[in-house]
Design a protein around this motif. Structure first.
Motif, PDB file in Angstrom:
ATOM      1  N   GLY A  41       0.808  -1.222   0.000  1.00  9.17           N
ATOM      2  CA  GLY A  41       0.000   0.000   0.000  1.00  9.17           C
ATOM      3  C   GLY A  41       0.836   1.266   0.000  1.00  9.17           C
ATOM      4  O   GLY A  41       1.764   1.415  -0.778  1.00  9.17           O
ATOM      5  N   GLU A  42       0.490   2.165   0.906  1.00  8.17           N
ATOM      6  CA  GLU A  42       1.160   3.464   1.000  1.00  8.17           C
ATOM      7  C   GLU A  42       2.286   3.476   2.025  1.00  8.17           C
ATOM      8  O   GLU A  42       2.847   4.520   2.328  1.00  8.17           O
ATOM      9  N   HIS A  43       2.622   2.319   2.576  1.00 11.37           N
ATOM     10  CA  HIS A  43       3.665   2.258   3.603  1.00 11.37           C
ATOM     11  C   HIS A  43       5.004   2.736   3.059  1.00 11.37           C
ATOM     12  O   HIS A  43       5.362   2.461   1.916  1.00 11.37           O
ATOM     13  N   GLY A  88      26.865  13.124  11.940  1.00  6.39           N
ATOM     14  CA  GLY A  88      26.290  12.670  13.203  1.00  6.39           C
ATOM     15  C   GLY A  88      25.156  11.686  13.016  1.00  6.39           C
ATOM     16  O   GLY A  88      25.182  10.577  13.538  1.00  6.39           O
ATOM     17  N   GLU A  89      24.179  12.115  12.258  1.00 10.43           N
ATOM     18  CA  GLU A  89      23.047  11.242  11.985  1.00 10.43           C
ATOM     19  C   GLU A  89      22.530  11.539  10.596  1.00 10.43           C
ATOM     20  O   GLU A  89      22.796  12.588  10.016  1.00 10.43           O
ATOM     21  N   MET A  90      21.772  10.582  10.096  1.00 13.93           N
ATOM     22  CA  MET A  90      21.242  10.681   8.732  1.00 13.93           C
ATOM     23  C   MET A  90      19.869  10.042   8.720  1.00 13.93           C
ATOM     24  O   MET A  90      19.639   9.048   9.418  1.00 13.93           O
ATOM     25  N   THR A  91      18.960  10.612   7.942  1.00  6.76           N
ATOM     26  CA  THR A  91      17.640  10.023   7.759  1.00  6.76           C
ATOM     27  C   THR A  91      17.516   9.563   6.317  1.00  6.76           C
ATOM     28  O   THR A  91      17.766  10.341   5.397  1.00  6.76           O
ATOM     29  N   VAL A  92      17.165   8.302   6.146  1.00  5.71           N
ATOM     30  CA  VAL A  92      16.941   7.764   4.806  1.00  5.71           C
ATOM     31  C   VAL A  92      15.464   7.423   4.662  1.00  5.71           C
ATOM     32  O   VAL A  92      14.771   7.197   5.652  1.00  5.71           O
ATOM     33  N   VAL A  93      15.012   7.396   3.426  1.00  4.08           N
ATOM     34  CA  VAL A  93      13.614   7.097   3.130  1.00  4.08           C
ATOM     35  C   VAL A  93      13.561   5.858   2.252  1.00  4.08           C
ATOM     36  O   VAL A  93      14.231   5.785   1.215  1.00  4.08           O
ATOM     37  N   ASP A 149       6.842   5.212  10.133  1.00  3.89           N
ATOM     38  CA  ASP A 149       6.027   4.925   8.953  1.00  3.89           C
ATOM     39  C   ASP A 149       4.888   5.938   8.976  1.00  3.89           C
ATOM     40  O   ASP A 149       3.864   5.730   9.630  1.00  3.89           O
ATOM     41  N   PRO A 150       5.062   7.083   8.294  1.00  2.00           N
ATOM     42  CA  PRO A 150       4.054   8.151   8.362  1.00  2.00           C
ATOM     43  C   PRO A 150       2.716   7.777   7.736  1.00  2.00           C
ATOM     44  O   PRO A 150       1.703   8.400   8.033  1.00  2.00           O
ATOM     45  N   SER A 151       2.676   6.733   6.911  1.00  3.95           N
ATOM     46  CA  SER A 151       1.418   6.367   6.261  1.00  3.95           C
ATOM     47  C   SER A 151       0.390   5.872   7.272  1.00  3.95           C
ATOM     48  O   SER A 151      -0.806   5.933   7.013  1.00  3.95           O
ATOM     49  N   PHE A 166       2.925   5.702  12.614  1.00  5.04           N
ATOM     50  CA  PHE A 166       3.627   4.814  13.542  1.00  5.04           C
ATOM     51  C   PHE A 166       5.075   5.264  13.642  1.00  5.04           C
ATOM     52  O   PHE A 166       5.702   5.596  12.633  1.00  5.04           O
ATOM     53  N   GLY A 167       5.603   5.287  14.850  1.00  2.00           N
ATOM     54  CA  GLY A 167       6.997   5.647  15.011  1.00  2.00           C
ATOM     55  C   GLY A 167       7.610   5.076  16.271  1.00  2.00           C
ATOM     56  O   GLY A 167       6.927   4.872  17.280  1.00  2.00           O
ATOM     57  N   LEU A 168       8.895   4.811  16.182  1.00  3.07           N
ATOM     58  CA  LEU A 168       9.675   4.365  17.326  1.00  3.07           C
ATOM     59  C   LEU A 168      10.853   5.316  17.493  1.00  3.07           C
ATOM     60  O   LEU A 168      11.468   5.725  16.509  1.00  3.07           O
ATOM     61  N   ARG A 169      11.151   5.657  18.739  1.00  4.50           N
ATOM     62  CA  ARG A 169      12.312   6.496  19.034  1.00  4.50           C
ATOM     63  C   ARG A 169      13.144   5.763  20.078  1.00  4.50           C
ATOM     64  O   ARG A 169      12.641   5.337  21.101  1.00  4.50           O
TER      65      ARG A 169
END
Length: 156
Positions: free
Chosen positions: A33-35, A60-65, A105-107, A110-113
């Motif tokens: 789906g949209e996940h 330091g940190e990086m965000t990937v999609v 997972d913004p679709s 849902f998120g974990l930190r």
């Protein structure tokens, strides 16, 4: 065995296992789906493998999609490898679960930190605590009345 149960560490292990399960399913069946995922990780983690130019650009940190284009997703017990596109330049990455700071997972909102604090930071905080605390200076917020709930209400 230590004198306490380390719930924080146990919870982090469970959350990393959840990420592994999700990525294993995506490896097998693709993204449903949209996940899609935003994964932020510590680029300084000793087991992270990224191109030198990416490490220089994100020290330091990086965000990937992971969304429209990803390739070669390989999931292991310690982390995952994936090839992502950076400005029409495919780059292989290896991201250990222990390096992940957030998994979103913004679709489905849902998120974990993962909160981490180095032992050195903990020692610094402990060094800053006063040897004695004047109890008169401690201000407590008013306590709310507790609600008693019968365990029977949770049984089916």
């Amino acid at each position: 065995m230590s004198g306490t149960i380390d719930y924080g560490n146990l919870m982090h292990r469970a959350m990393r296992s959840l990420i592994q399960t999700v990525l294993t399913d995506v490896q097998k069946d693709g993204l449903p789906g949209e996940h899609h995922f935003f994964i932020t990780f510590d680029t300084q983690h000793p087991d992270v493998e990224i191109a030198e130019w990416l490490a220089d650009r994100y020290p330091g940190e990086m965000t990937v999609v992971m969304q429209h284009w990803y390739d070669n997703l390989t999931v292991t017990d310690e982390g995952f490898a994936v090839t992502l596109n950076f400005g029409d330049a495919p780059e292989p990455l290896y991201i250990p679960y222990n390096s992940i700071k957030t998994f979103v997972d913004p679709s489905v909102e849902f998120g974990l930190r993962f909160e981490t604090q180095d032992e050195e930071e903990e020692d610094e905080v402990l060094d800053e605590l006063p040897d004695e605390i004047n109890l008169e200076e401690i201000v407590e917020e008013p306590r709310k009345d507790a609600e008693v709930v019968s365990l029977d209400s949770f049984r089916k």
